[in-house]
Design an enzyme around this catalytic site. Sequence first.
Site, mmCIF file in Angstrom:
data_model
loop_
_atom_site.group_PDB
_atom_site.id
_atom_site.type_symbol
_atom_site.label_atom_id
_atom_site.label_comp_id
_atom_site.label_asym_id
_atom_site.label_seq_id
_atom_site.Cartn_x
_atom_site.Cartn_y
_atom_site.Cartn_z
ATOM 1 N N HIS A 55 36.179 -99.404 -15.078
ATOM 2 C CA HIS A 55 34.868 -99.781 -14.528
ATOM 3 C C HIS A 55 33.813 -99.920 -15.601
ATOM 4 O O HIS A 55 32.674 -100.260 -15.310
ATOM 5 C CB HIS A 55 34.428 -98.761 -13.479
ATOM 6 C CG HIS A 55 35.327 -98.754 -12.285
ATOM 7 N ND1 HIS A 55 36.392 -97.902 -12.181
ATOM 8 C CD2 HIS A 55 35.363 -99.538 -11.194
ATOM 9 C CE1 HIS A 55 37.034 -98.144 -11.044
ATOM 10 N NE2 HIS A 55 36.438 -99.129 -10.437
ATOM 11 N N ASP A 65 49.374 -103.564 -2.825
ATOM 12 C CA ASP A 65 48.117 -102.824 -3.022
ATOM 13 C C ASP A 65 47.498 -102.412 -1.687
ATOM 14 O O ASP A 65 47.368 -103.235 -0.787
ATOM 15 C CB ASP A 65 47.096 -103.716 -3.741
ATOM 16 C CG ASP A 65 47.506 -104.020 -5.177
ATOM 17 O OD1 ASP A 65 48.099 -103.138 -5.813
ATOM 18 O OD2 ASP A 65 47.217 -105.139 -5.649
ATOM 19 N N SER A 76 45.842 -107.487 -12.176
ATOM 20 C CA SER A 76 45.034 -108.593 -12.693
ATOM 21 C C SER A 76 44.713 -108.371 -14.164
ATOM 22 O O SER A 76 44.564 -107.239 -14.633
ATOM 23 C CB SER A 76 43.743 -108.723 -11.893
ATOM 24 O OG SER A 76 43.025 -107.529 -11.924
#
Length: 773
Positions: free
Chosen positions: A711, A616, A450
Amino acid sequence: MTEVAAFPTGTILGYPRIGRRRELKKAVEAFWAGTITAAQLEEQASQLRRATRERLHELGLAKTDSSIPEAFSFYDQVLDAAVTVGAIPIRFSSLVGHDGAVDLAGYFTIARGEGDNAPAEMTKWFDSNYHYLVPEIGPETKFALSSYRLVQEFTEAKKDGYLTRPVIVGPVTFLLLSKPSEGAPDGFSPLDRLDDILHVYTELLARLSEAGAEWVQLDEPALVSESVDADRAAVLAAVARAYDVLGETVSRPSIFVAAPYNSLGDALPVLATTPVEAIGLDLVRGDIPAPADGLETKVLVGGVIDGHNIWRGELEAAWQKLDSLRALSPSVAVSTSTSLFHTPHDVDDEPLLDERLKSWLAFADQKVGQVAALARGLATGKEHIEVTLAAASAALRDRQSAPGVHDGSVRERASRLTSADFGRGDYAVRLQAQDAALSLPFLPTTTIGSFPQTGDIRRARARLLKGELAHDEYVAAMRDEIRRVVALQEEIGLDVLVHGEPERNDMVQYFAENLDGFAVTQNGWVQSYGSRCTRPSILWGDVSRPAPITVEWSSFTQSLTAKPVKGMLTGPVTILAWSFVRDDQPLGETANQVALALRDEIADLESAGIGIIQVDEPALRELLPLKIADQEAYLDWSVGAFRLATSGVATRTQIHTHLCYSEFGVVIDAINRLDADVTSIEAARSKMEVVPDIKTSGFGRGIGPGVYDIHSPRVPSVDEVTELIEIALASIPERQVWVNPDCGLKTRGYTETVASLHNVVEATRRVRSRVHA
Ligand code: GLN
Ligand code: ZN
């Protein structure tokens, strides 16, 4: 302790905290954004707790018999326990006020981090998709009762005429879930601090008793898990010690120890000899225990209603389990197997769901109703609830015979599978064919799939749903986005490109919406962590693929570039883990059905000219059973499903997989057995901690340990990335190493993403020229 109040005949271990319309999420996020004050947030939370109590009463739990749990949390129940006992991570010491407490803003700071101070680590809560914050405990941690919230919430209820049952994570589980604080000496274990923390629990019990609480619930799920970081003998000794000490406290409510997520095993006989008054057993995952000394003196609370799933289930079977418990103790009560916070609020909030499907479901509110009915049966005799039991059985029969639940052609295909459908043949041959087909450079660079989901993308999807945007306009907008993402990747100089996944709302829901056998909800939100919620799809029937799903997107993308484009799919195990899955057949069978649908998708991608396909499986570790004896069977079917999905391709087609967690060691053999040509994993966040595991396991295929922690918005420097690549190269043979971020980029913004990817590519160039100098 003076007089023992009776345990309620029916109760639940906990209830969703986020609100029917995610009111808590909205209020908490408004507080973070500064649009409401702490006092306003407190007021809204208080209203939400009040609404919950009223609703639970309406659904059949009594007002004043301790059957309503007081189990609210602003963010996470483990963080709540940490601030209650005063266990604040050292780097956040400045948040502690003169009174030893942290305020609401401080509480959220521990959860979310601030400046250079990283937030508390987040980890999955047992075998669920909920994440808790890991407490940090060292020899220096000063335990003291530092938050009176639980007492205040109990008192708040009492003012409204409710006598509720305060709930807190128990001392043994709290310490088992903690990690040693930074700088704790080698060999230190948080469990070493048991006696110190028990003082605080003792004081808390005294305060609750003073406030009028008759029962308290201490959650001890860590006792059922065999994968905690302590030897079992130490765990059992801690249980005995903790509950002897708490049990002997003079002034305390009666103690209910709840053990959700599986059976207590050898911890049950230990608990049975302590002075606790009630023990909660998970009888959905676990079995009826063997008789044990002392058990006959306890209230046995049978967790017979599944708190972890959304099926209405077989009430007759639940009743039988309660009946069996009566052979072990004269006092038996009924409850849910776990807290209901894993389920959405209410089936009646789903007007768009098929009526027939709805009649097979029970969300939190319906489960409370089931508990209330079984409690009535226990109190007044089974004959008084026969109608309810029969209605549940009838719904189940209807479900078994409904079209779509069993699809002849899906079953036929699954029954014809042979071991040849689960294997791809020699890796050396594949490697050679792929090298020839792809001609990738040394240290190929790629991303996980993504790209940032911008406001424009989300708005376009929202407008499509509202009917404001026609389907082809939406497709055109997404294609524009893909063009931009491809141009960007070429400009940055990545080797294997992706389309960026703009068309996906969620990596599981997207496939659920495009496969038969799934339904999606409108309001079925469940808390994943903090204010973050997910809306799992319902996998109710046999799964098949009515039409290709991703092929047009991928072939469009490939048409834009001469570089290889990676097709992007979600694997069968992850699709199961992040959905509510049918409970009427083994998970492995359901996984194979999903795998076959994906196998067809992969075949179509291959025929459309896509030479690299990533499947995934970030949830592979999450579903790992808590009992060691169950793990092998799980790994067999989960690995099998992945192989079934991916083994239909030609040798020249390269299969990738992606996993995102750093506790790689436990499942490394399984990852090896997936037999993917290339595996990308999370590694930057833990500074390549997994690399030694990869080395010792002798993992022989392509591996991309993440070199960019996605993150956080921080941009890693070229030096930093270079260093991480060098760490990988020092242990792993050169030709195996890939360079990629830790995970997908959808939660990131473009500015930091572009800067970071530039640095990743530049670092790779540096290492390439060093190696080839
Ligand atoms: N391909 C997915 C993405 O990039 C993988 C996400 C995940 O591992 N959770 O978003
Ligand atoms: Zn990931």
